[in-house]
Design an enzyme around this catalytic site. Structure first.
Site, PDB file in Angstrom:
ATOM      1  N   ASP A 134      -6.529   8.250  -4.104  1.00  0.00           N
ATOM      2  CA  ASP A 134      -7.877   7.993  -4.603  1.00  0.00           C
ATOM      3  C   ASP A 134      -8.895   8.996  -4.075  1.00  0.00           C
ATOM      4  O   ASP A 134      -9.821   9.386  -4.784  1.00  0.00           O
ATOM      5  CB  ASP A 134      -8.305   6.571  -4.230  1.00  0.00           C
ATOM      6  N   THR A 170     -13.191  -2.055  -6.420  1.00  0.00           N
ATOM      7  CA  THR A 170     -11.888  -2.264  -5.795  1.00  0.00           C
ATOM      8  C   THR A 170     -11.684  -1.356  -4.586  1.00  0.00           C
ATOM      9  O   THR A 170     -10.587  -1.312  -4.029  1.00  0.00           O
ATOM     10  CB  THR A 170     -10.767  -2.005  -6.809  1.00  0.00           C
TER      11      THR A 170
END
Length: 285
Positions: free
Chosen positions: A60, A176
């Site tokens: 990420d 998230t």
């Protein structure tokens, strides 16, 4: 490195030109038998000018840095996960060849993901920094021996003050990530909203808030508190002297997100967080 070389070779064999984004230490790329063949660029707003797509191989954090390049020139970005959770990536490493083939054939969709535009002002109202974020803006205390005295404002009206480690202002995509770890709710990415999560706040009212995407969220620090920093997507910091103010609104330009399948966000949530769904029967139709 080997996965990047595999992707570059597949693209080259399909007649597609490839650029490689180099790190501060270019030696591994220069010495690589395949990657050394391609033009090498540093991380700058011009790195992806003239390209058709930004391909990300990593986790990420890598995706967020690559999205910075794609956002600068309004390009779609596709992530292949090589990390742990990899919530932002579209597919996993074992599907690399198929993903590359979809890129070559242009059989993919592009979705817009909401972003945030950010401005930082000093105590005198002078603008001292601007930026944007795909995940979140994290206002963080720099003095770990004390708390940050911060006041939250929505649409030019005060909401509450906190003694806290900081305040997170997030998009649904970022719900998230850091905001989730700080106790915020998960927002489906199709939802247009701004999420506000006080971070370790010492206050009676410190619940997360979900506000309109048309609202302006501001966080002010007390002039007598310590210095802070506004961190955009975890790697773009803007210093905040005491008394500074951060203003956050919906971004004027979204991130163009490449989708390779029609799998719903619910399936991604269950898969990435390994949620227990044993025993689910589903609707009987």
């Amino acid at each position: 490195m080997e996965t990047a070389a595999e992707a570059a070779k597949l693209l080259q064999e399909a007649g597609i030109n490839v650029r490689v984004l180099g790190s501060s230490n270019p030696t591994p790329i220069i010495e690589h038998p395949i990657l050394s063949q391609f033009p090498r660029y540093g991380h700058s707003p011009h790195a992806a000018v003239g390209c058709e797509l930004v391909l990300v191989l990593g986790g990420d954090g890598t995706f967020l840095r690559a999205a910075d390049l794609a956002h600068a020139v309004d390009l779609p970005v596709l992530g292949i996960n090589l990390g742990h959770v990899g919530f932002l990536a579209e597919w996993e490493q074992e599907s690399l060849a198929e993903a590359i083939n979809r890129v070559v054939e242009r059989t993919y969709r592009v979705e817009d993901r909401m972003t945030l535009d950010v401005k930082v002002f000093d105590a005198n109202g002078h603008e001292i920094g601007t930026g944007w974020a795909l995940n979140e803006v994290s206002v963080e205390n720099l003095n770990r021996r004390g708390v940050l005295d911060a006041i939250l404002e929505v649409d030019e009206r005060p909401v509450s003050s906190y003694g806290c480690d900081g305040v997170l202002v997030s998009t649904p995509t970022g719900s998230t990530a850091y905001a989730f770890s700080a106790g915020g709710p998960v927002l489906w990415p199709e939802l247009d909203a701004i999420l506000v999560v006080p971070n370790n706040a010492h206050a009676l009212f410190s619940r997360p808030l979900v506000v309109s995407p048309d609202s302006e969220v501001a966080v002010e620090s007390n002039p007598h508190t310590s210095a802070a920093v506004a961190v955009l997507d975890g790697f773009r910091p803007i210093p905040m002297p005491p008394g500074a103010r951060v203003e956050v609104v919906r971004g004027s330009q979204p991130v163009r997100w490449v989708r390779l399948d029609l799998a719903p966000f619910t399936d991604r949530l269950v898969s990435k967080f390994r949620l227990p769904v044993t025993g689910w029967r589903g609707p009987k139709r």
